[in-house]
Motif scaffolding. Structure first.
Motif, short mmCIF file in Angstrom:
data_model
loop_
_atom_site.label_atom_id
_atom_site.label_comp_id
_atom_site.label_asym_id
_atom_site.label_seq_id
_atom_site.Cartn_x
_atom_site.Cartn_y
_atom_site.Cartn_z
N GLU A 33 -15.33 11.91 0.50
CA GLU A 33 -13.91 11.66 0.28
C GLU A 33 -13.73 10.26 -0.30
OE1 GLU A 33 -11.92 12.13 3.96
OE2 GLU A 33 -12.02 14.32 3.95
N PRO A 34 -12.72 10.06 -1.15
CA PRO A 34 -12.49 8.73 -1.71
C PRO A 34 -12.02 7.75 -0.65
CG PRO A 34 -10.68 10.20 -2.27
CD PRO A 34 -11.73 11.05 -1.62
N THR A 35 -12.42 6.50 -0.79
CA THR A 35 -12.00 5.47 0.16
C THR A 35 -10.85 4.64 -0.37
OG1 THR A 35 -13.67 3.97 -0.75
CG2 THR A 35 -14.30 5.33 1.16
N SER A 36 -10.53 4.80 -1.65
CA SER A 36 -9.42 4.09 -2.26
C SER A 36 -9.03 4.82 -3.54
CB SER A 36 -9.80 2.64 -2.58
OG SER A 36 -10.80 2.61 -3.59
N LEU A 37 -7.90 4.40 -4.11
CA LEU A 37 -7.45 5.02 -5.35
C LEU A 37 -8.44 4.75 -6.48
CD1 LEU A 37 -5.14 6.66 -6.61
CD2 LEU A 37 -4.02 4.50 -7.19
N SER A 38 -8.95 3.52 -6.56
CA SER A 38 -9.91 3.18 -7.61
C SER A 38 -11.22 3.94 -7.41
CB SER A 38 -10.16 1.67 -7.63
OG SER A 38 -10.69 1.24 -6.38
N ASP A 39 -11.62 4.13 -6.15
CA ASP A 39 -12.84 4.88 -5.87
C ASP A 39 -12.67 6.34 -6.32
OD1 ASP A 39 -15.39 5.49 -4.73
OD2 ASP A 39 -14.35 6.35 -3.01
N PHE A 40 -11.49 6.91 -6.11
CA PHE A 40 -11.23 8.29 -6.51
C PHE A 40 -11.34 8.44 -8.03
CE2 PHE A 40 -7.99 11.36 -8.03
CZ PHE A 40 -8.60 12.54 -7.58
N PHE A 41 -10.70 7.54 -8.76
CA PHE A 41 -10.75 7.63 -10.22
C PHE A 41 -12.15 7.39 -10.74
CE2 PHE A 41 -6.11 7.06 -9.98
CZ PHE A 41 -5.72 8.10 -10.82
#
Length: 278
Positions: free
Chosen positions: A163-171
């Motif tokens: 799972e992403p840990t932040s918005l930047s990590d997700f992108f």
């Protein structure tokens, strides 16, 4: 009407011919389908805009969408588990749209007949003869939407993994890795299949159930026949719907308050062009 073997079958309107494979879906008593052009699709869209101007319902849709946006944003404040589902949720509006717009079909029907078109009259759809079938078919679309979200989550979990840990990590996961590219290709392909099935089975079925006292089977058969008889116009309509929903969803879904009513009214007019009146 010509059947699969090339012989001719009679039906109540001999001047309207159904080509194979649409002809194999014919049942005695089913509504008749017309062949239209892409110009008819654009005309339907213009007529949808005209209906929206005459019967603006964007405030109603905004009142529905604002709480949804608020819930999503509030949830994001407590974690990023929902991030992978934001795009599938937005794309999923195309699956639920035909059912969400049933009140708009009723308003367009009433305007066509010269009846009262105040926004509250959209609720008169609940008194239409085919409303039970409408809710049955709507439940099918809801299951399709739930199935799409489930598969989208499974694809993210299987391909990306964590799972992403932040918005930047997700992108970074989605846009900057080979796994992200694989996810986008696979996800969009699966989403296209879902959208195509819903488009073909609902392009005229929901407006027809509002307009006529027919069953779910007749409405879906007629919708599939209409799509098979008019593949290019119906494909264009699907592209218009997808593009409109995408543009409307970009500013936190708020643009859908305008896009959804226009597409809903336009769907009614497209139905009128595709299916012969009783």
């Amino acid at each position: 009407m010509t059947n699969i073997t090339g012989t001719t079958q009679s039906h109540p309107h001999p001047d309207i011919q159904l080509r194979w494979p649409a002809s194999v879906l014919w049942r005695d008593g089913d509504p008749q389908v017309r062949t239209i052009t892409t110009a008819d699709v654009w005309t339907s869209l213009r007529e949808g805009v005209d209906d929206f101007r005459a019967m603006p319902t964007h405030v109603v849709f905004a009142c529905i969408l604002y709480p949804v946006v608020g819930i999503v944003l509030a949830r994001l404040l407590f974690g990023y588990e929902m991030l992978p589902l934001l795009y599938p949720m937005a794309a999923g509006f195309a699956l639920l749209g035909p059912f969400v717009a049933i009140g708009l079909y009723e308003l367009s029907r009433r305007r066509e007949l010269g009846l009262d078109i105040s926004p509250a009259r959209a609720l008169d759809v609940l008194h239409r003869p085919g409303i039970d079938a409408v809710f049955t078919l709507g439940a099918v679309l809801a299951l399709a939407f739930a199935g799409w979200l489930y598969l989208a989550n499974v694809m993210y979990t299987q391909i990306i993994g964590s799972e992403p840990t932040s918005l930047s990590d997700f992108f970074q996961q989605v846009m900057g890795t080979d796994r992200g590219t694989q996810l986008m290709v696979t996800g969009n392909l699966v989403g296209f299949i879902f959208a195509l099935l819903v488009l073909v089975t609902s392009v005229v079925s929901f407006p027809m159930l509002i307009d006529r006292d027919v069953g779910v089977g007749a409405a879906v058969r007629t919708s599939v026949r209409a799509a098979l008889e008019n593949p290019i116009p119906v494909a264009l309509w699907g592209l218009i719907v997808a593009s409109g929903l995408l543009l409307g969803a970009l500013p936190l879904l708020i643009g859908l308050a305008i896009v959804l009513p226009i597409l809903g009214h336009a769907t009614w007019h497209l139905y009128r062009k595709l299916v012969v009146k009783e």
